[in-house]
Design an enzyme around this catalytic site. Structure first.
Site, PDB file in Angstrom:
ATOM      1  N   GLY A   1       4.961  -5.085  -2.357  1.00 43.30           N
ATOM      2  CA  GLY A   1       4.005  -6.105  -2.791  1.00 43.30           C
ATOM      3  C   GLY A   1       3.545  -5.879  -4.216  1.00 43.30           C
ATOM      4  CG  ASP A   2       0.094  -6.008  -5.326  1.00 39.35           C
ATOM      5  OD1 ASP A   2      -0.205  -7.186  -5.072  1.00 39.35           O
ATOM      6  OD2 ASP A   2      -0.514  -5.027  -4.845  1.00 39.35           O
TER       7      ASP A   2
ATOM      8  CE  LYS B   1       4.721 -11.172  -3.657  1.00 37.77           C
ATOM      9  NZ  LYS B   1       4.323  -9.779  -3.959  1.00 37.77           N
ATOM     10  N   GLY B   2       3.716 -13.760  -8.519  1.00 38.06           N
ATOM     11  CA  GLY B   2       2.969 -14.884  -9.070  1.00 38.06           C
ATOM     12  C   GLY B   2       3.472 -15.252 -10.451  1.00 38.06           C
TER      13      GLY B   2
ATOM     14  N   GLY C   1      -2.485 -11.515  -3.277  1.00 38.53           N
ATOM     15  CA  GLY C   1      -3.197 -11.828  -4.513  1.00 38.53           C
ATOM     16  C   GLY C   1      -2.150 -11.990  -5.592  1.00 38.53           C
ATOM     17  CG  HIS C   2       0.800 -14.177  -5.257  1.00 35.67           C
ATOM     18  ND1 HIS C   2       1.726 -14.970  -4.635  1.00 35.67           N
ATOM     19  CD2 HIS C   2       0.780 -13.027  -4.548  1.00 35.67           C
ATOM     20  CE1 HIS C   2       2.223 -14.329  -3.581  1.00 35.67           C
ATOM     21  NE2 HIS C   2       1.660 -13.160  -3.507  1.00 35.67           N
ATOM     22  CB  THR C   3      -2.226 -12.094 -11.348  1.00 32.83           C
ATOM     23  OG1 THR C   3      -2.763 -11.215 -10.375  1.00 32.83           O
ATOM     24  CG2 THR C   3      -3.205 -12.287 -12.481  1.00 32.83           C
TER      25      THR C   3
ATOM     26  CB  THR D   1      -6.153  -6.886   2.518  1.00 31.62           C
ATOM     27  OG1 THR D   1      -5.838  -7.781   3.593  1.00 31.62           O
ATOM     28  CG2 THR D   1      -4.872  -6.487   1.803  1.00 31.62           C
TER      29      THR D   1
ATOM     30  CD  GLN E   1       1.556 -10.314   2.423  1.00 33.43           C
ATOM     31  OE1 GLN E   1       2.163 -11.120   3.096  1.00 33.43           O
ATOM     32  NE2 GLN E   1       0.411 -10.613   1.852  1.00 33.43           N
TER      33      GLN E   1
ATOM     34  CB  THR F   1      -4.517  -9.281  -7.184  1.00 32.32           C
ATOM     35  OG1 THR F   1      -3.529  -8.720  -8.042  1.00 32.32           O
ATOM     36  CG2 THR F   1      -4.937 -10.620  -7.724  1.00 32.32           C
TER      37      THR F   1
ATOM     38  N   PRO G   1      -7.294   1.040  -6.283  1.00 31.22           N
ATOM     39  CG  PRO G   1      -7.893   3.274  -6.576  1.00 31.22           C
ATOM     40  CD  PRO G   1      -8.359   1.993  -5.975  1.00 31.22           C
TER      41      PRO G   1
ATOM     42  N   GLY H   1       5.627  -8.852 -19.989  1.00 27.01           N
ATOM     43  CA  GLY H   1       4.210  -9.108 -20.224  1.00 27.01           C
ATOM     44  C   GLY H   1       3.716 -10.115 -19.203  1.00 27.01           C
TER      45      GLY H   1
HETATM   46  P1  GDP Z   1       2.120 -10.375  -6.952  1.00 30.25           P
HETATM   47  O1  GDP Z   1       1.208 -10.100  -5.812  1.00 30.25           O
HETATM   48  O2  GDP Z   1       3.518  -9.961  -6.693  1.00 30.25           O
HETATM   49  O3  GDP Z   1       2.034 -11.792  -7.444  1.00 30.25           O
HETATM   50  O4  GDP Z   1       1.590  -9.464  -8.146  1.00 30.25           O
HETATM   51  P2  GDP Z   1       0.054  -9.279  -8.615  1.00 30.25           P
HETATM   52  O5  GDP Z   1      -0.366 -10.503  -9.331  1.00 30.25           O
HETATM   53  O6  GDP Z   1      -0.779  -8.793  -7.490  1.00 30.25           O
HETATM   54  O7  GDP Z   1       0.197  -8.039  -9.588  1.00 30.25           O
HETATM   55  C1  GDP Z   1       1.049  -8.101 -10.678  1.00 30.25           C
HETATM   56  C2  GDP Z   1       0.234  -7.879 -11.968  1.00 30.25           C
HETATM   57  O8  GDP Z   1       1.126  -7.627 -13.015  1.00 30.25           O
HETATM   58  C3  GDP Z   1      -0.566  -9.092 -12.397  1.00 30.25           C
HETATM   59  O9  GDP Z   1      -1.758  -8.656 -12.991  1.00 30.25           O
HETATM   60  C4  GDP Z   1       0.324  -9.757 -13.439  1.00 30.25           C
HETATM   61  O10 GDP Z   1      -0.395 -10.498 -14.401  1.00 30.25           O
HETATM   62  C5  GDP Z   1       0.964  -8.561 -14.065  1.00 30.25           C
HETATM   63  N1  GDP Z   1       2.311  -8.744 -14.605  1.00 30.25           N
HETATM   64  C6  GDP Z   1       3.338  -9.493 -14.113  1.00 30.25           C
HETATM   65  N2  GDP Z   1       4.449  -9.318 -14.841  1.00 30.25           N
HETATM   66  C7  GDP Z   1       4.119  -8.441 -15.825  1.00 30.25           C
HETATM   67  C8  GDP Z   1       4.852  -7.839 -16.896  1.00 30.25           C
HETATM   68  O11 GDP Z   1       6.038  -8.056 -17.070  1.00 30.25           O
HETATM   69  N3  GDP Z   1       4.161  -6.951 -17.685  1.00 30.25           N
HETATM   70  C9  GDP Z   1       2.859  -6.660 -17.497  1.00 30.25           C
HETATM   71  N4  GDP Z   1       2.281  -5.805 -18.322  1.00 30.25           N
HETATM   72  N5  GDP Z   1       2.144  -7.219 -16.497  1.00 30.25           N
HETATM   73  C10 GDP Z   1       2.762  -8.075 -15.669  1.00 30.25           C
HETATM   74  P1  IMO Z   2       0.894  -9.611  -2.488  1.00 34.89           P
HETATM   75  O1  IMO Z   2       1.374 -10.957  -1.975  1.00 34.89           O
HETATM   76  C1  IMO Z   2       0.311  -5.398  -1.713  1.00 34.89           C
HETATM   77  C2  IMO Z   2      -0.748  -4.254   2.380  1.00 34.89           C
HETATM   78  C3  IMO Z   2      -2.120  -3.665   2.615  1.00 34.89           C
HETATM   79  C4  IMO Z   2      -1.803  -2.710   3.752  1.00 34.89           C
HETATM   80  C5  IMO Z   2      -0.796  -3.499   4.570  1.00 34.89           C
HETATM   81  C6  IMO Z   2      -1.398  -4.247   5.739  1.00 34.89           C
HETATM   82  O2  IMO Z   2      -0.217  -9.718  -3.470  1.00 34.89           O
HETATM   83  O3  IMO Z   2       2.051  -8.801  -2.959  1.00 34.89           O
HETATM   84  P2  IMO Z   2      -2.826  -6.479   5.898  1.00 34.89           P
HETATM   85  O4  IMO Z   2      -4.155  -6.831   5.321  1.00 34.89           O
HETATM   86  O5  IMO Z   2      -1.710  -7.373   5.474  1.00 34.89           O
HETATM   87  O6  IMO Z   2      -2.859  -6.302   7.392  1.00 34.89           O
HETATM   88  O7  IMO Z   2      -2.498  -5.001   5.320  1.00 34.89           O
HETATM   89  O8  IMO Z   2      -0.199  -4.423   3.677  1.00 34.89           O
HETATM   90  N1  IMO Z   2      -0.729  -5.576   1.713  1.00 34.89           N
HETATM   91  C7  IMO Z   2      -0.365  -5.766   0.439  1.00 34.89           C
HETATM   92  N2  IMO Z   2      -0.032  -4.874  -0.522  1.00 34.89           N
HETATM   93  N3  IMO Z   2       0.369  -6.709  -1.971  1.00 34.89           N
HETATM   94  C8  IMO Z   2       0.062  -7.627  -1.019  1.00 34.89           C
HETATM   95  O9  IMO Z   2       0.231  -8.941  -1.186  1.00 34.89           O
HETATM   96  C9  IMO Z   2      -0.367  -7.159   0.243  1.00 34.89           C
HETATM   97  N4  IMO Z   2      -0.760  -7.755   1.392  1.00 34.89           N
HETATM   98  C10 IMO Z   2      -0.958  -6.787   2.278  1.00 34.89           C
HETATM   99  O10 IMO Z   2      -2.588  -2.993   1.471  1.00 34.89           O
HETATM  100  O11 IMO Z   2      -1.142  -1.576   3.249  1.00 34.89           O
HETATM  101 MG    MG Z   3      -0.580  -9.133  -5.396  1.00 36.28          MG
END
Ligand code: GDP
Ligand code: IMO
Ligand code: MG
Length: 427
Positions: free
Chosen positions: A12-13, A16-17, A40-42, A128, A223, A298, A303, A414
């Protein structure tokens, strides 16, 4: 003319956003099909940051239809707040459709999520706390409440009284908590139904019609594959199917309608929450990558745990999802590191293994086998073509392709839309 599924290839994170927002320039429709507001998609556009939890990351384009499909679990209070937040920032949300079949995250789900986690003590999953697991449990137990029920007072009365009778028994007897009041809950959720009514539809029909007319449809995974309830690091997973197969069930389309699947992977690895993470860096290097990458959740602000890129994980993802390629994000975060490690295999009691272990006991003993590549000094945030990258950054990408067996089709350097290098068209 394509239906493309984008999944997280790690925990996850992955960004994707950002990737969905970038690709949505060319899309007619973006669909969320699993998960809930645990996601949480940023998205960053012109220095403005948007944090999306339920609404698809295509909403910032004026003509893109956005769909929250049946496989998503929806907390109506969170969704309505997100819609207000977007409207207050000038985003038109009238192009959103919500499936009548999506399940509702109820207050007892969030409450039970917290109680379950507390009860597990040091065995906690690190969820979460958004009620996602308990909501999917009720769906499978056939006592869930669906969006359609919120639109029909009699249906809601019957289903909520049945569910609440059971939930109150668990809350009071198993946890010694206060029971929830039926009338207050009933009135509140009827109100949510009224507020959501304009958006509700049979979204399977809408999505299939779009695909059949040749529209470009993007499926936005939440995720990541390693959090998949079947194919992730069970039990340290989420309660849905973030892997590509989940898109078909979660959107009400046949698997034959999906043209291609791509994975989003960070240039290193992070994980938030508990559970196995073989390449985790528990030292000052991990801390420094967390700080320079601002690796904080997000959704929960926790952390994120940080580690090296893991090719064993990525190969697993390629197989489980049938990936045609990877979008590699956050390469810029590695600027200035003298050397970069990639895990190519694990060393276990049984010897060296190349595939991600299918049991927790083997995984517990897995030590990554690293290959070390030279880093680069020059900042790469301004690169817009592959040729703009330092040789060592290009070598890093090529080595990932060799180790994982699929091309890197997009490189993100970025947060902004423009900070993207396109190597191959994904549609
Ligand atoms: P998601 O859950 O997969 O959509 O990812 P999140 O939004 O939770 O976390 C990704 C973070 O990385 C966000 O704060 C984005 O703005 C940031 N991000 C995405 N691509 C890049 C990149 O290429 N470089 C940097 N520095 N940040 C990025
Ligand atoms: P995005 O879409 C990162 C993790 C939680 C925990 C496990 C189970 O932003 O990538 P839950 O609340 O789903 O029952 O928690 O999954 N988790 C994520 N980790 N990015 C996410 O979503 C997540 N959604 C759930 O931290 O380990
Ligand atoms: Mg996320």
């Amino acid at each position: 003319m394509a239906a493309i599924v984008i999944v997280g290839a790690q925990w996850g994170d992955e960004g994707k956003g950002k990737v969905i927002d970038f690709l949505a320039q060319q899309a007619d429709m973006v669909v969320r099909h699993q998960g809930g507001n645990n996601a949480g998609h940023t998205v960053v556009v012109n220095d403005q940051e948007f944090k999306l939890h339920l609404v698809p990351s295509g909403i910032l384009y004026p003509n893109t239809l956005c769909v929250i499909a049946n496989g998503v679990v929806i907390d109506p209070a969170v969704l309505l707040e997100e819609l207000h937040y977007l409207q207050s920032r000038g985003v038109d949300v009238s192009r959103l459709k919500i499936s009548s079949k999506a399940h509702v995250v109820m207050p007892y789900h969030t409450q039970l999520d917290a109680l379950n986690e507390n009860h597990r003590g040091d065995q906690k999953l690190g969820t979460t706390l958004r009620g996602i697991g308990p909501a999917y449990m009720d769906k499978a137990a056939r006592i869930g409440i669906r969006i359609a029920d919120l639109l029909h007072p009699e249906e809601l009365r019957e289903r909520l009284s049945r569910a609440l009778e059971e939930k109150n028994r668990v809350l009071t007897r198993a946890y010694g908590a206060e029971p929830l009041d039926f009338d207050a809950l009933y009135e509140r959720f009827l109100g949510y139904g009224d507020a959501l009514r304009p958006y509700v539809a049979d979204t399977s029909i809408i999505i299939n019609e779009a695909i059949d007319r040749g529209d470009r449809v993007l499926f936005e995974g939440a995720q990541g594959t390693m959090l998949d309830i079947d194919h992730g690091t069970y039990p340290y997973v989420t309660s849905s199917h973030p892997s590509a197969g989940g898109a078909a069930i979660g959107a009400g389309i046949g698997p034959t309608k999906i043209n291609r699947v791509y994975g989003v992977a960070k240039a290193y690895t992070t994980r938030v929450g508990d559970g196995p993470f073989p390449t985790e860096l528990r030292d000052s290097l991990g801390d420094s990558i967390r700080e320079r990458g601002q690796e904080y959740g997000t959704t929960t602000g926790r952390p994120r745990r940080v580690g090296w890129l893991d090719a064993v994980v990525l190969r697993h993802s390629v197989r489980i999802n049938g990936l045609a390629g990877l979008a590699l994000t956050r390469l810029d975060v590695l600027d200035g590191l003298p050397a970069l490690n990639i895990a190519t295999a694990y060393r276990c009691r049984e010897g060296e293994i190349k595939e991600f272990p299918d049991t927790a006991s083997v995984l517990r003993t897995a030590e990554p086998v690293y290959e070390t590549l030279p880093g680069w000094d020059t900042p790469i945030g301004q690169a817009r073509h592959l040729r703009d990258l330092p040789d060592n950054a290009r070598r890093y990408i090529e080595r990932i392709e060799e180790l994982v067996g699929v091309p890197v089709v997009l490189v993100s350097v970025g947060r902004e839309r423009a900070s993207t290098i396109v190597r191959a068209e994904m549609f």
